[in-house]
Motif scaffolding. Structure first.
Motif, PDB file in Angstrom:
ATOM      1  N   MET A   4      -4.067  -0.622   6.496  1.00  0.00           N
ATOM      2  CA  MET A   4      -5.091  -1.040   7.465  1.00  0.00           C
ATOM      3  C   MET A   4      -6.439  -1.180   6.778  1.00  0.00           C
ATOM      4  O   MET A   4      -7.181  -2.125   7.038  1.00  0.00           O
ATOM      5  CB  MET A   4      -5.176  -0.045   8.618  1.00  0.00           C
ATOM      6  N   ARG A   5      -6.759  -0.282   5.892  1.00  0.00           N
ATOM      7  CA  ARG A   5      -8.015  -0.346   5.142  1.00  0.00           C
ATOM      8  C   ARG A   5      -8.098  -1.652   4.334  1.00  0.00           C
ATOM      9  O   ARG A   5      -9.133  -2.313   4.309  1.00  0.00           O
ATOM     10  CB  ARG A   5      -8.128   0.870   4.225  1.00  0.00           C
ATOM     11  N   ILE A   6      -7.002  -2.030   3.706  1.00  0.00           N
ATOM     12  CA  ILE A   6      -6.957  -3.266   2.920  1.00  0.00           C
ATOM     13  C   ILE A   6      -7.133  -4.483   3.819  1.00  0.00           C
ATOM     14  O   ILE A   6      -7.906  -5.395   3.508  1.00  0.00           O
ATOM     15  CB  ILE A   6      -5.641  -3.359   2.125  1.00  0.00           C
TER      16      ILE A   6
ATOM     17  N   ARG B  81      -8.579  -4.624   6.761  1.00  0.00           N
ATOM     18  CA  ARG B  81      -9.960  -4.669   7.286  1.00  0.00           C
ATOM     19  C   ARG B  81     -10.962  -5.079   6.213  1.00  0.00           C
ATOM     20  O   ARG B  81     -11.977  -5.683   6.517  1.00  0.00           O
ATOM     21  CB  ARG B  81     -10.333  -3.322   7.893  1.00  0.00           C
ATOM     22  N   ARG B  82     -10.662  -4.766   4.965  1.00  0.00           N
ATOM     23  CA  ARG B  82     -11.518  -5.209   3.869  1.00  0.00           C
ATOM     24  C   ARG B  82     -11.391  -6.722   3.670  1.00  0.00           C
ATOM     25  O   ARG B  82     -12.381  -7.425   3.524  1.00  0.00           O
ATOM     26  CB  ARG B  82     -11.124  -4.485   2.576  1.00  0.00           C
TER      27      ARG B  82
ATOM     28  N   PRO C 225     -12.552  -8.912   7.618  1.00  0.00           N
ATOM     29  CA  PRO C 225     -13.527  -8.017   8.265  1.00  0.00           C
ATOM     30  C   PRO C 225     -13.776  -8.340   9.738  1.00  0.00           C
ATOM     31  O   PRO C 225     -13.813  -9.508  10.139  1.00  0.00           O
ATOM     32  CB  PRO C 225     -14.797  -8.228   7.435  1.00  0.00           C
ATOM     33  N   GLU C 226     -13.942  -7.276  10.501  1.00  0.00           N
ATOM     34  CA  GLU C 226     -14.216  -7.406  11.937  1.00  0.00           C
ATOM     35  C   GLU C 226     -15.530  -8.132  12.187  1.00  0.00           C
ATOM     36  O   GLU C 226     -15.638  -8.881  13.157  1.00  0.00           O
ATOM     37  CB  GLU C 226     -14.234  -6.031  12.604  1.00  0.00           C
TER      38      GLU C 226
ATOM     39  N   ALA D  35       0.849  -1.191   0.000  1.00  0.00           N
ATOM     40  CA  ALA D  35       0.000   0.000   0.000  1.00  0.00           C
ATOM     41  C   ALA D  35       0.884   1.240   0.000  1.00  0.00           C
ATOM     42  O   ALA D  35       2.093   1.150   0.215  1.00  0.00           O
ATOM     43  CB  ALA D  35      -0.902  -0.012   1.231  1.00  0.00           C
TER      44      ALA D  35
ATOM     45  N   ILE E 137      -2.320   3.847   6.679  1.00  0.00           N
ATOM     46  CA  ILE E 137      -3.782   3.946   6.691  1.00  0.00           C
ATOM     47  C   ILE E 137      -4.392   3.093   5.583  1.00  0.00           C
ATOM     48  O   ILE E 137      -5.351   2.356   5.809  1.00  0.00           O
ATOM     49  CB  ILE E 137      -4.234   5.419   6.575  1.00  0.00           C
ATOM     50  N   GLU E 138      -3.811   3.163   4.388  1.00  0.00           N
ATOM     51  CA  GLU E 138      -4.313   2.342   3.289  1.00  0.00           C
ATOM     52  C   GLU E 138      -4.094   0.859   3.570  1.00  0.00           C
ATOM     53  O   GLU E 138      -4.965   0.031   3.283  1.00  0.00           O
ATOM     54  CB  GLU E 138      -3.641   2.720   1.974  1.00  0.00           C
TER      55      GLU E 138
END
Length: 84
Positions: free
Chosen positions: A57-59, A61-62, A65-66, A50, A54-55
């Motif tokens: 972490m976004r990847i 979490r995608r 998924p929590e 990434a 931040i990006e």
């Protein structure tokens, strides 16, 4: 391209991911019926490429998924000593 435009560089990150539901079931000695392997009770390192933390972490979490029970417990940038 203007002088003020920064070139986005892809960086390498590693996140430690585990599944909280699987961990709870395995720790309690109960049958794991989540559809995820028992190995998800333990953290594993997942590599992400990434442009920023931040990006990354976004990847993660995608992809983990929590709401499916996954948790990212650590995320670090991995530096390549041979990178330009």
């Amino acid at each position: 391209m203007s002088d003020n435009t920064q070139t986005l560089r892809i960086k390498r990150f590693e996140g430690r991911v585990y599944n909280t539901r699987v961990r709870e079931l395995v720790d309690a000695g109960q049958r794991n019926d989540t559809g995820f392997a028992d190995a998800w009770a333990d953290g594993r390192f997942v590599e992400v490429r990434a442009t920023s933390l931040i990006e990354a972490m976004r990847i993660l979490r995608r992809d983990y998924p929590e709401d499916a029970g996954f948790k990212v417990s650590d995320l670090i940038q991995v530096y390549d000593p041979y990178a330009p």
